[in-house]
Motif scaffolding. Structure first.
Motif, PDB file in Angstrom:
ATOM      1  N   ARG A 268       0.828  -1.212   0.000  1.00  0.00           N
ATOM      2  CA  ARG A 268       0.000   0.000   0.000  1.00  0.00           C
ATOM      3  C   ARG A 268       0.860   1.260   0.000  1.00  0.00           C
ATOM      4  O   ARG A 268       0.507   2.269  -0.627  1.00  0.00           O
ATOM      5  N   ASP A 269       1.977   1.216   0.706  1.00  0.00           N
ATOM      6  CA  ASP A 269       2.905   2.341   0.728  1.00  0.00           C
ATOM      7  C   ASP A 269       3.352   2.677  -0.694  1.00  0.00           C
ATOM      8  O   ASP A 269       3.318   3.837  -1.134  1.00  0.00           O
ATOM      9  N   LEU A 270       3.751   1.655  -1.447  1.00  0.00           N
ATOM     10  CA  LEU A 270       4.158   1.874  -2.831  1.00  0.00           C
ATOM     11  C   LEU A 270       2.974   2.308  -3.691  1.00  0.00           C
ATOM     12  O   LEU A 270       3.090   3.239  -4.502  1.00  0.00           O
ATOM     13  N   TYR A 271       1.849   1.649  -3.531  1.00  0.00           N
ATOM     14  CA  TYR A 271       0.662   1.952  -4.334  1.00  0.00           C
ATOM     15  C   TYR A 271       0.284   3.423  -4.213  1.00  0.00           C
ATOM     16  O   TYR A 271      -0.150   4.047  -5.197  1.00  0.00           O
ATOM     17  N   GLN A 272       0.449   3.984  -3.041  1.00  0.00           N
ATOM     18  CA  GLN A 272       0.080   5.369  -2.799  1.00  0.00           C
ATOM     19  C   GLN A 272       1.193   6.362  -3.162  1.00  0.00           C
ATOM     20  O   GLN A 272       1.040   7.569  -2.988  1.00  0.00           O
ATOM     21  N   THR A 273       2.302   5.849  -3.704  1.00  0.00           N
ATOM     22  CA  THR A 273       3.407   6.681  -4.175  1.00  0.00           C
ATOM     23  C   THR A 273       3.190   7.009  -5.653  1.00  0.00           C
ATOM     24  O   THR A 273       2.939   6.103  -6.451  1.00  0.00           O
ATOM     25  N   PRO A 274       3.238   8.289  -6.051  1.00  0.00           N
ATOM     26  CA  PRO A 274       3.034   8.636  -7.458  1.00  0.00           C
ATOM     27  C   PRO A 274       3.939   7.820  -8.379  1.00  0.00           C
ATOM     28  O   PRO A 274       5.131   7.671  -8.127  1.00  0.00           O
ATOM     29  N   GLY A 275       3.355   7.295  -9.427  1.00  0.00           N
ATOM     30  CA  GLY A 275       4.073   6.439 -10.359  1.00  0.00           C
ATOM     31  C   GLY A 275       3.692   4.979 -10.224  1.00  0.00           C
ATOM     32  O   GLY A 275       3.806   4.210 -11.183  1.00  0.00           O
ATOM     33  N   ASN A 279      -0.671   3.790 -12.039  1.00  0.00           N
ATOM     34  CA  ASN A 279      -0.400   2.964 -13.214  1.00  0.00           C
ATOM     35  C   ASN A 279      -0.882   1.527 -13.031  1.00  0.00           C
ATOM     36  O   ASN A 279      -0.413   0.619 -13.732  1.00  0.00           O
ATOM     37  N   VAL A 280      -1.805   1.340 -12.101  1.00  0.00           N
ATOM     38  CA  VAL A 280      -2.435   0.038 -11.891  1.00  0.00           C
ATOM     39  C   VAL A 280      -3.885   0.118 -12.365  1.00  0.00           C
ATOM     40  O   VAL A 280      -4.623   1.016 -11.952  1.00  0.00           O
ATOM     41  N   LYS A 281      -4.271  -0.796 -13.221  1.00  0.00           N
ATOM     42  CA  LYS A 281      -5.648  -0.830 -13.734  1.00  0.00           C
ATOM     43  C   LYS A 281      -6.205  -2.227 -13.467  1.00  0.00           C
ATOM     44  O   LYS A 281      -6.002  -3.155 -14.260  1.00  0.00           O
TER      45      LYS A 281
END
Length: 318
Positions: A268-275, A279-281
């Motif tokens: 989640r930490d990464l997911y909430q980082t711009p980039g 870019n997840v669909k």
């Protein structure tokens, strides 16, 4: 048992033990700042190359993420095939008329065939295509992201992350190799096992690695410490697909990602980082796995679940 190729990922089932084995032969051409004599190197030139990368594919998703993290959107264009494809090639289903607006092709195979007539292997993404000729340059996915960092540095945005810190390189290479063999490829080894014995062995290997990662992330924010590196990009694209497809579709179901506190917080930490998360669909991811893999899901029914709303909840790892 005859060998069957999964064209979207370049994998084959080996006859021995009916274990999934990935075809790792890629086009070795590179795009570099200073082409080497006696090689097929292409030169780094802004606005000459087009990254073809499907959001559905974890290997391609890496390149999409790295391109944005480094700020290369204005010097490397991007085309996105749709999530489903036929046995022949990735296709540009999402573009008007089913044709990539820059390359003018409906199938990525056309770029491969233009450079290599009769190209004998699977048509894979990501691929870098020369816009001036319409020919594929490379589909070597680990080399693509490494070169985006080292060879395109002149065009990186101000403040771009150091994805390959020199002082961590040796350990990082070891971590990435284990992540690739045991996790990135490990989920496929489970999903495409051709026998109970092969599946059981693959499952045990995967979860040994997942437990190792859970323990490692108990004492550090990211895989290599307090900064995001290429290693995190490579692990993230598997973790973000874990509950959505791998847990059920690939039978990697000892635990859900949401049941592993450190890995779930880290993801989640990464997911909430711009980039990353932008870019997840998830819709494309689910369509790809459940519709394309007809041997695993013959009716092509895409499940409505699981609930993926938790990705935006506080991760507590700051």
């Amino acid at each position: 048992m005859s060998e069957r190729e999964e064209h979207s990922k370049g994998g084959v089932y080996s006859v021995k033990g009916q274990e999934f084995s990935r075809d790792s032969r890629y086009i070795e051409t590179r795009i570099v700042a200073e082409p080497r004599d006696g090689t097929d190197d292409y030169p780094v030139v802004p606005n000459r190359y087009r990254l073809i990368a499907a959001y559905a594919c974890p290997w391609a998703n890496r390149a999409i993420i790295v391109r944005e993290l480094l700020g290369l959107e204005d010097v490397i264009s991007m085309g996105n095939p749709g999530p489903t494809h036929d046995a022949d090639s990735w296709t540009f289903d999402l573009d008007p008329g089913g044709v990539d607006p820059v390359l003018g092709i409906g199938k990525l195979k056309e770029a491969y065939e233009k450079r290599f007539p009769g190209y004998p292997r699977g048509i894979t993404v990501p691929a870098m295509v020369d816009e001036t000729t319409g020919e594929v340059v490379t589909n070597n996915f680990p080399q693509i992201t490494e070169d985006l960092y080292f060879e395109w540095q002149q065009y990186h945005k101000e403040g771009a992350p150091n994805l390959w810190p020199g002082e961590l390189r040796e350990e990082m290479e070891e971590v990435m190799q284990r992540v690739y063999t045991e996790v990135n490829n490990g989920v496929y080894r489970c999903g495409f096992a051709g026998s109970q014995e092969a599946y059981d062995a693959a499952y045990d290997r995967l979860w040994t690695a997942m437990d190792w990662l859970e323990e490692r992330l108990a004492t550090r924010r990211y895989l290599m410490g307090d900064q995001i590196t290429e290693a995190d990009v490579r692990l993230f694209t598997t973790l973000v697909r874990f509950d959505a497809v791998y847990h059920g579709h690939f039978k990697t179901n000892r635990n859900k990602l949401t049941e592993m506190p450190n890995l779930w917080g880290y993801a989640r930490d990464l997911y909430q980082t711009p980039g990353f998360g932008n870019n997840v669909k998830f819709d494309q991811i689910k369509d790809h796995y459940y519709i394309v893999h007809t041997d695993l899901n013959p009716l092509g029914i895409v499940p409505k679940g699981p609930d993926l709303s938790g990705w935006d909840t506080p991760h507590g790892r700051g």
